[in-house]
Design a protein around this motif. Structure first.
Motif, mmCIF file in Angstrom:
data_model
loop_
_atom_site.group_PDB
_atom_site.id
_atom_site.type_symbol
_atom_site.label_atom_id
_atom_site.label_comp_id
_atom_site.label_asym_id
_atom_site.label_seq_id
_atom_site.Cartn_x
_atom_site.Cartn_y
_atom_site.Cartn_z
ATOM 1 N N LEU A 1 0.838 -1.189 0.000
ATOM 2 C CA LEU A 1 0.000 0.000 0.000
ATOM 3 C C LEU A 1 0.881 1.249 0.000
ATOM 4 C CD1 LEU A 1 -2.715 -0.949 2.645
ATOM 5 C CD2 LEU A 1 -2.615 -1.495 0.205
ATOM 6 N N SER A 2 0.394 2.267 -0.671
ATOM 7 C CA SER A 2 1.080 3.556 -0.682
ATOM 8 C C SER A 2 0.115 4.641 -0.224
ATOM 9 C CB SER A 2 1.577 3.893 -2.102
ATOM 10 O OG SER A 2 2.484 2.932 -2.559
ATOM 11 N N CYS A 3 0.662 5.646 0.393
ATOM 12 C CA CYS A 3 -0.131 6.802 0.811
ATOM 13 C C CYS A 3 0.689 8.042 0.473
ATOM 14 C CB CYS A 3 -0.433 6.745 2.291
ATOM 15 S SG CYS A 3 -1.225 8.241 2.935
ATOM 16 N N THR A 4 0.185 8.819 -0.440
ATOM 17 C CA THR A 4 0.885 10.022 -0.873
ATOM 18 C C THR A 4 0.200 11.245 -0.288
ATOM 19 O OG1 THR A 4 1.611 8.956 -2.900
ATOM 20 C CG2 THR A 4 1.684 11.359 -2.847
ATOM 21 N N ILE B 1 4.773 5.237 11.866
ATOM 22 C CA ILE B 1 6.181 5.553 11.666
ATOM 23 C C ILE B 1 6.406 7.024 11.991
ATOM 24 C CG2 ILE B 1 5.799 6.022 9.209
ATOM 25 C CD1 ILE B 1 8.589 4.772 8.698
ATOM 26 N N SER B 2 7.509 7.316 12.649
ATOM 27 C CA SER B 2 7.824 8.699 12.977
ATOM 28 C C SER B 2 8.281 9.451 11.740
ATOM 29 C CB SER B 2 8.918 8.742 14.043
ATOM 30 O OG SER B 2 10.118 8.172 13.525
ATOM 31 N N TRP B 3 8.400 10.780 11.871
ATOM 32 C CA TRP B 3 8.769 11.581 10.717
ATOM 33 C C TRP B 3 10.153 11.205 10.206
ATOM 34 C CZ3 TRP B 3 13.139 14.549 10.782
ATOM 35 C CH2 TRP B 3 13.699 14.821 12.036
ATOM 36 N N SER B 4 11.038 10.777 11.106
ATOM 37 C CA SER B 4 12.393 10.407 10.712
ATOM 38 C C SER B 4 12.484 8.996 10.169
ATOM 39 C CB SER B 4 13.317 10.525 11.912
ATOM 40 O OG SER B 4 12.951 9.569 12.903
ATOM 41 N N PHE C 1 4.059 -7.415 8.227
ATOM 42 C CA PHE C 1 3.918 -6.092 7.611
ATOM 43 C C PHE C 1 5.135 -5.241 7.942
ATOM 44 C CE2 PHE C 1 -1.047 -5.802 7.555
ATOM 45 C CZ PHE C 1 -1.101 -7.043 6.929
ATOM 46 N N THR C 2 5.493 -4.378 6.998
ATOM 47 C CA THR C 2 6.597 -3.448 7.205
ATOM 48 C C THR C 2 6.181 -2.058 6.738
ATOM 49 O OG1 THR C 2 8.224 -5.199 6.843
ATOM 50 C CG2 THR C 2 8.998 -2.933 6.712
ATOM 51 N N ILE C 3 6.342 -1.084 7.611
ATOM 52 C CA ILE C 3 6.042 0.292 7.252
ATOM 53 C C ILE C 3 7.339 1.015 6.913
ATOM 54 C CG2 ILE C 3 6.186 1.190 9.623
ATOM 55 C CD1 ILE C 3 3.742 2.973 8.931
ATOM 56 N N SER C 4 7.260 1.902 5.940
ATOM 57 C CA SER C 4 8.422 2.691 5.552
ATOM 58 C C SER C 4 7.926 4.005 4.960
ATOM 59 C CB SER C 4 9.295 1.944 4.552
ATOM 60 O OG SER C 4 8.570 1.673 3.356
ATOM 61 N N ARG C 5 8.854 4.918 4.743
ATOM 62 C CA ARG C 5 8.463 6.194 4.159
ATOM 63 C C ARG C 5 9.591 6.754 3.307
ATOM 64 N NH1 ARG C 5 6.760 9.998 8.772
ATOM 65 N NH2 ARG C 5 6.623 11.547 7.090
ATOM 66 N N ASP C 6 9.189 7.541 2.323
ATOM 67 C CA ASP C 6 10.131 8.246 1.473
ATOM 68 C C ASP C 6 9.726 9.716 1.510
ATOM 69 O OD1 ASP C 6 11.606 9.410 -0.563
ATOM 70 O OD2 ASP C 6 11.434 7.691 -1.893
ATOM 71 N N THR D 1 5.578 10.085 0.586
ATOM 72 C CA THR D 1 4.835 8.831 0.536
ATOM 73 C C THR D 1 5.232 7.914 1.686
ATOM 74 O OG1 THR D 1 4.634 8.982 -1.875
ATOM 75 C CG2 THR D 1 4.288 6.817 -0.879
ATOM 76 N N VAL D 2 4.237 7.266 2.249
ATOM 77 C CA VAL D 2 4.464 6.214 3.238
ATOM 78 C C VAL D 2 3.932 4.915 2.663
ATOM 79 C CG1 VAL D 2 2.279 6.671 4.446
ATOM 80 C CG2 VAL D 2 4.154 5.534 5.652
ATOM 81 N N TYR D 3 4.612 3.826 2.975
ATOM 82 C CA TYR D 3 4.275 2.519 2.414
ATOM 83 C C TYR D 3 3.928 1.527 3.522
ATOM 84 C CZ TYR D 3 6.854 4.571 -1.497
ATOM 85 O OH TYR D 3 7.309 5.407 -2.486
ATOM 86 N N LEU D 4 3.127 0.551 3.141
ATOM 87 C CA LEU D 4 2.875 -0.582 4.023
ATOM 88 C C LEU D 4 3.037 -1.843 3.181
ATOM 89 C CD1 LEU D 4 2.064 -1.358 6.937
ATOM 90 C CD2 LEU D 4 -0.282 -1.616 6.072
#
Length: 121
Positions: free
Chosen positions: A20-23, A51-54, A68-73, A78-81
Motif C-alpha cells: 500500500l502507498s499513501c501520498t 512511523i515517525s517523521w524520521s 507487515f513493514t512500514i516505511s516512508r520516502d 509517501t508512506v508505504y505498508l
C-alpha cells in the motif's frame, strides 16, 4: 491542511503480498508521523502500524508483526505498508493517517479515503 491518497489495495490469495502507498500533499510531510489503520466489515477501525517523521520509530499491531513493514520516502511524500503472508483476517479497508505515531485514532489529524484489501482463502 494535508491531503492523503491511498493506493495499492486489491484482491490477493492467502499467503500473497501487497504494498500500500499513501501520498500526501499540503503541509510539510517530512515532519509528520504517519499511521495505517484498518476497518473490517462490521468492526471498529483498528491500528495497524505507524512511523515517525524520521522513520526511526515504528510501531506494529501484534497481529501484523513480522508480516507487515512500514516505511516512508520523504522525498516522495509517501508512506508505504508492505504486507506479506496475507491472511483472510487481514481483509479490510486500510486507511492512511497523518499527525502522530500513536496507536489511537484521535491522535491523528488527517485521514485518507481508504483502500480495500481483500484476501481470499
Amino acid at each position: 491542511q494535508v491531503q492523503l491518497v491511498e493506493s495499492g489495495g486489491g484482491l490477493v490469495q492467502a499467503g500473497g503480498s501487497l504494498r500500500l502507498s499513501c501520498t500526501a500533499s499540503g503541509r510539510t510531510f517530512s515532519r509528520l508521523g504517519m499511521g495505517w489503520f484498518r476497518q473490517a466489515p462490521g468492526k471498529e477501525r483498528t491500528f495497524v502500524s505507524s512511523i515517525s517523521w524520521s522513520g526511526l520509530i515504528k510501531y506494529y499491531a501484534d497481529s501484523v508483526k513480522g508480516r507487515f513493514t512500514i516505511s516512508r520516502d520523504n522525498a516522495k511524500n509517501t508512506v508505504y505498508l508492505q504486507m506479506n503472508s496475507l491472511e483472510p483476517e487481514d481483509t479490510a479497508v486500510y486507511y492512511c493517517a497523518a499527525g502522530s505515531v500513536q496507536q489511537t485514532m484521535n491522535q491523528y489529524e488527517y485521514w485518507g479515503q481508504g483502500t480495500q484489501v481483500t484476501v481470499s482463502s
